[in-house]
Motif scaffolding. Structure first.
Motif, PDB file in Angstrom:
ATOM      1  N   ASP A  88       0.761  -1.219  -0.011  1.00 23.68           N
ATOM      2  CA  ASP A  88      -0.028   0.489  -0.029  1.00 23.68           C
ATOM      3  C   ASP A  88       0.990   1.178  -0.025  1.00 23.68           C
ATOM      4  O   ASP A  88       0.644   2.158  -0.743  1.00 23.68           O
ATOM      5  N   LYS A  91       2.477   1.658  -3.357  1.00 23.63           N
ATOM      6  CA  LYS A  91       1.639   2.122  -4.429  1.00 23.63           C
ATOM      7  C   LYS A  91       1.168   3.630  -4.214  1.00 23.63           C
ATOM      8  O   LYS A  91       1.251   4.300  -5.110  1.00 23.63           O
ATOM      9  N   GLU A  92       1.133   4.023  -3.002  1.00 26.32           N
ATOM     10  CA  GLU A  92       0.798   5.517  -2.761  1.00 26.32           C
ATOM     11  C   GLU A  92       2.080   6.485  -3.212  1.00 26.32           C
ATOM     12  O   GLU A  92       1.784   7.603  -3.489  1.00 26.32           O
ATOM     13  N   SER A  93       3.079   5.829  -2.440  1.00 25.00           N
ATOM     14  CA  SER A  93       4.425   6.975  -2.704  1.00 25.00           C
ATOM     15  C   SER A  93       5.269   6.792  -3.978  1.00 25.00           C
ATOM     16  O   SER A  93       5.993   7.538  -4.147  1.00 25.00           O
ATOM     17  N   THR A 203       1.041   5.988   4.841  1.00 22.12           N
ATOM     18  CA  THR A 203       0.397   5.849   3.673  1.00 22.12           C
ATOM     19  C   THR A 203      -0.779   6.933   3.575  1.00 22.12           C
ATOM     20  O   THR A 203      -0.905   7.613   2.558  1.00 22.12           O
ATOM     21  N   ALA A 204      -1.341   6.994   4.657  1.00 29.55           N
ATOM     22  CA  ALA A 204      -2.484   7.952   4.700  1.00 29.55           C
ATOM     23  C   ALA A 204      -2.152   9.301   4.523  1.00 29.55           C
ATOM     24  O   ALA A 204      -2.365  10.099   3.715  1.00 29.55           O
ATOM     25  N   LYS A 207      -0.981  10.356   0.962  1.00 26.21           N
ATOM     26  CA  LYS A 207      -2.254  10.535   0.190  1.00 26.21           C
ATOM     27  C   LYS A 207      -2.558  11.809   0.470  1.00 26.21           C
ATOM     28  O   LYS A 207      -2.685  12.653  -0.522  1.00 26.21           O
ATOM     29  N   GLU A 208      -2.610  12.344   1.784  1.00 23.83           N
ATOM     30  CA  GLU A 208      -2.803  13.703   2.248  1.00 23.83           C
ATOM     31  C   GLU A 208      -2.140  14.838   1.720  1.00 23.83           C
ATOM     32  O   GLU A 208      -2.554  15.690   0.952  1.00 23.83           O
ATOM     33  N   LYS A 210       0.145  14.724  -0.739  1.00 24.15           N
ATOM     34  CA  LYS A 210       0.401  14.699  -2.156  1.00 24.15           C
ATOM     35  C   LYS A 210      -0.360  16.043  -2.744  1.00 24.15           C
ATOM     36  O   LYS A 210       0.582  16.798  -3.768  1.00 24.15           O
TER      37      LYS A 210
END
Ligand code: PTJ
Length: 248
Positions: A88, A91-93, A203-204, A207-208, A210
């Motif tokens: 996860d 994928k996000e970073s 990960t959260a 997302k925030e 970005k």
């Protein structure tokens, strides 16, 4: 079978994962001892993410986002506990994932790679050379992976390697429940939180952040690792004071 209503269900599940992975030779026998040390510090920290740990996790996200090349270095314990959470975060970073082992055998390298790939991680592999100045196998890495990275996330790391990576000019983020460890004291950024609580928070935050480069820059500008470590030790002392009913 661990009953779901057990008050310490999450901790027991993690312990079972480590034990099973040790039987499967994914976790080194020494890794079972490391996990126990982590459990002990988690008790002292209160088995929760403190406000300061959350700040560290947000700062880690900012550093991963601002990196030219970020690499997540995975060992046996990290793979056993958190292969899906590494996927996860990758994928996000967009970070690379490379396996690096203290107790390196080709069998363990193969098994850990398979576990990560089965969980959807894109594992960076290639010829390894002794590019990190350590006489030990932890010095082995790929030239276009860890060697070229400017930011390396090294969860559950040993002090020597952390120091060597810092000596190479890299920014090192570690996740380590022990705020007194050499790794915790040497890293650029230390997250004193349990691995499987820390990774989803990072990960959260990726997302925030970005869409908010200014907030990411602010987190990095205000980062002070000494303060993070002080706060983790203070949390432990407060928990001990509460247990004793007097200040320690
Ligand atoms: O898989 P290998 O061969 O690369 O070996 C990996 C281990 C973990 C055996 C190796 O890196 C090692 O010996 O590490 P250390 O020196 O024991 O450091 C690991 C640190 O992680 C210790 O300070 C533990 O308190 C901490 N720790 C253990 N489990 C967790 C943890 N921190 C956060 N979350 C955990 N689940």
């Amino acid at each position: 079978m661990i009953p779901k209503d057990h008050p310490r269900y999450a901790s027991l599940v993690r312990r079972e994962k480590i034990a099973n992975a040790a039987w499967d030779k994914i976790v080194a026998m020494e890794g079972v001892g490391s996990h126990g040390r982590g459990e002990a510090f988690d008790y002292l920290i209160g088995e929760k993410t403190t406000d300061t740990a959350l700040l560290a996790e947000r700062t880690a996200a900012a550093m991963l986002l601002n990196a030219k090349q970020a690499v997540i270095s995975v060992n046996g314990n990290t793979a056993a506990l958190a292969a899906d959470l590494i996927r996860d975060l990758q994928k996000e970073s967009g970070a690379m994932v490379e396996i690096n082992l203290f107790h390196r055998t080709e069998e363990r390298m193969r098994k850990i790679e398979k576990l990560l790939r089965d969980n959807g991680v894109d594992v960076h592999t290639g010829p390894v050379e002794r590019l990190v100045p350590l006489s030990h196998d932890r010095g082995l890495c790929t030239r276009d992976g860890i060697y070229s990275a400017d930011v390396v996330l090294v969860p559950l790391e040993d002090g020597d390697r952390c120091e060597a990576l810092i000596g190479m000019g890299k920014k090192v983020i570690t996740i380590d429940l022990n705020p007194l460890s050499r790794t915790a004291k040497t890293a650029t950024l230390t997250i004193c939180d349990e691995l499987t609580r820390a990774l989803p928070n990072i990960t959260a935050a990726v997302k925030e952040l970005k869409g908010n480069g200014a907030a990411a820059d602010e987190l990095i500008k205000n980062h002070d690792n000494g303060k993070l470590l002080d706060s983790a030790v203070t949390s432990i002392m407060e928990n001990l004071s509460n247990a004793l009913g007097r200040k320690v």
